[in-house]
Write a protein that holds these residues in place. Sequence first.
Motif, mmCIF file in Angstrom:
data_model
loop_
_atom_site.group_PDB
_atom_site.id
_atom_site.type_symbol
_atom_site.label_atom_id
_atom_site.label_comp_id
_atom_site.label_asym_id
_atom_site.label_seq_id
_atom_site.Cartn_x
_atom_site.Cartn_y
_atom_site.Cartn_z
ATOM 1 N N GLU A 219 -106.112 8.913 22.428
ATOM 2 C CA GLU A 219 -106.085 8.045 21.249
ATOM 3 C C GLU A 219 -106.689 6.680 21.582
ATOM 4 O OE1 GLU A 219 -102.111 9.657 18.886
ATOM 5 O OE2 GLU A 219 -101.909 8.076 20.383
ATOM 6 N N VAL A 220 -106.310 6.145 22.736
ATOM 7 C CA VAL A 220 -106.850 4.846 23.162
ATOM 8 C C VAL A 220 -108.351 4.943 23.383
ATOM 9 C CG1 VAL A 220 -106.834 3.125 25.014
ATOM 10 C CG2 VAL A 220 -104.668 4.058 24.157
ATOM 11 N N LEU A 221 -108.810 6.034 24.011
ATOM 12 C CA LEU A 221 -110.234 6.227 24.261
ATOM 13 C C LEU A 221 -111.027 6.262 22.960
ATOM 14 C CD1 LEU A 221 -112.643 6.909 26.096
ATOM 15 C CD2 LEU A 221 -111.945 9.313 25.967
ATOM 16 N N ALA A 222 -110.513 6.973 21.963
ATOM 17 C CA ALA A 222 -111.202 7.054 20.677
ATOM 18 C C ALA A 222 -111.312 5.681 20.018
ATOM 19 C CB ALA A 222 -110.474 8.028 19.753
ATOM 20 N N LEU A 223 -110.251 4.882 20.092
ATOM 21 C CA LEU A 223 -110.290 3.539 19.511
ATOM 22 C C LEU A 223 -111.203 2.613 20.315
ATOM 23 C CD1 LEU A 223 -106.528 3.199 18.538
ATOM 24 C CD2 LEU A 223 -108.477 3.358 16.971
ATOM 25 N N MET A 224 -111.210 2.760 21.639
ATOM 26 C CA MET A 224 -112.151 2.001 22.467
ATOM 27 C C MET A 224 -113.579 2.297 22.037
ATOM 28 S SD MET A 224 -110.494 2.544 26.260
ATOM 29 C CE MET A 224 -112.034 2.125 27.072
ATOM 30 N N ALA A 225 -113.864 3.567 21.823
ATOM 31 C CA ALA A 225 -115.216 3.972 21.463
ATOM 32 C C ALA A 225 -115.636 3.446 20.100
ATOM 33 C CB ALA A 225 -115.324 5.501 21.483
ATOM 34 N N GLN A 226 -114.649 3.208 19.224
ATOM 35 C CA GLN A 226 -114.958 2.636 17.916
ATOM 36 C C GLN A 226 -115.214 1.135 17.997
ATOM 37 O OE1 GLN A 226 -112.166 3.957 14.777
ATOM 38 N NE2 GLN A 226 -111.676 5.647 16.167
ATOM 39 N N GLY A 227 -114.957 0.531 19.168
ATOM 40 C CA GLY A 227 -115.258 -0.873 19.348
ATOM 41 C C GLY A 227 -114.064 -1.797 19.323
ATOM 42 N N TYR A 228 -112.855 -1.254 19.276
ATOM 43 C CA TYR A 228 -111.671 -2.098 19.212
ATOM 44 C C TYR A 228 -111.261 -2.607 20.590
ATOM 45 C CZ TYR A 228 -111.134 -0.349 14.467
ATOM 46 O OH TYR A 228 -111.356 -0.040 13.149
ATOM 47 N N GLY A 229 -110.778 -3.850 20.629
ATOM 48 C CA GLY A 229 -110.259 -4.439 21.843
ATOM 49 C C GLY A 229 -108.796 -4.062 22.031
ATOM 50 N N ASN A 230 -108.226 -4.489 23.149
ATOM 51 C CA ASN A 230 -106.857 -4.103 23.483
ATOM 52 C C ASN A 230 -105.833 -4.557 22.451
ATOM 53 O OD1 ASN A 230 -107.985 -2.995 25.732
ATOM 54 N ND2 ASN A 230 -106.888 -4.257 27.217
ATOM 55 N N VAL A 231 -105.996 -5.777 21.942
ATOM 56 C CA VAL A 231 -105.039 -6.288 20.960
ATOM 57 C C VAL A 231 -105.078 -5.442 19.687
ATOM 58 C CG1 VAL A 231 -104.429 -8.251 19.497
ATOM 59 C CG2 VAL A 231 -105.142 -8.646 21.861
ATOM 60 N N GLU A 232 -106.288 -5.126 19.218
ATOM 61 C CA GLU A 232 -106.432 -4.317 18.000
ATOM 62 C C GLU A 232 -105.886 -2.907 18.217
ATOM 63 O OE1 GLU A 232 -110.487 -5.917 15.965
ATOM 64 O OE2 GLU A 232 -110.661 -5.144 18.010
ATOM 65 N N ILE A 233 -106.138 -2.345 19.396
ATOM 66 C CA ILE A 233 -105.621 -1.004 19.701
ATOM 67 C C ILE A 233 -104.100 -1.021 19.707
ATOM 68 C CG2 ILE A 233 -105.477 0.793 21.467
ATOM 69 C CD1 ILE A 233 -108.333 0.057 22.282
ATOM 70 N N ALA A 234 -103.533 -2.062 20.317
ATOM 71 C CA ALA A 234 -102.074 -2.179 20.348
ATOM 72 C C ALA A 234 -101.500 -2.233 18.936
ATOM 73 C CB ALA A 234 -101.675 -3.424 21.143
#
Length: 230
Positions: free
Chosen positions: A160-175
């Motif tokens: 899930e984190v990898l998919a959000l990283m790939a969409q361009g989100y930073g750690n704060v947004e992923i959290a």
Amino acid sequence: MRILIVEDNALLAQGLSAMLEALGNEVLGVAGDAESFVTAVLADRPDVAVVDVRLPPSFTDEGVRAALHARELLPGLPVLVLSQYVEDTYARELIADGTGVGYLLKDRVARVDDFLDALHRVAAGGTALDPEVVRQLLATRSDPLTRLSRLSRLTEREREVLALMAQGYGNVEIADRLVVTERAVHKHVGNIFLKLDLPPEDSGDRRVLAVLTHLGAPRRTARDGRDGRG
């Protein structure tokens, strides 16, 4: 923002223009083909270009080819590509070209907040990928045995984190999206890099490009006529 729209569908182009101008942006113009797009880029130097993948005359890949060419002529030009379908080859080429790029399905334009978020991230030099584009990139690596063996190392949360990283989100947004702490995301990111045998560097869009490169997007190098940044 100063925005150039590259879209041969007059109705969609007018709708985008009206929406963006209503929100305080300046639409520099609408180009309906690849040649006029490149000409307008050099003349107006927009903050970001919104480009349809398929343009006249063949309606195949003129838009993304023109986007890559425009970025050669004007290095760092932010480009957000719109497509009706996920076309893996084009997405990979654009991603490999560096930061300040995005690839969204046209359905995403109807979700105004998502579209504007992606547009601002790309204009700021970030990366914005449609979740469906990410899903297909993860699923179509040319060496599936390697892909499966390495991705199988990830937990469901790390995927899930990898998919959000790939969409361009930073750690704060992923959290925020996963309703976890930023510290937990940082730990997951570290585990992802470790399990995918990637350098342990955590530096915004550079990490996105590294992950997507590992999962199938070929990296540009100086020999390709670019600086290979990312």
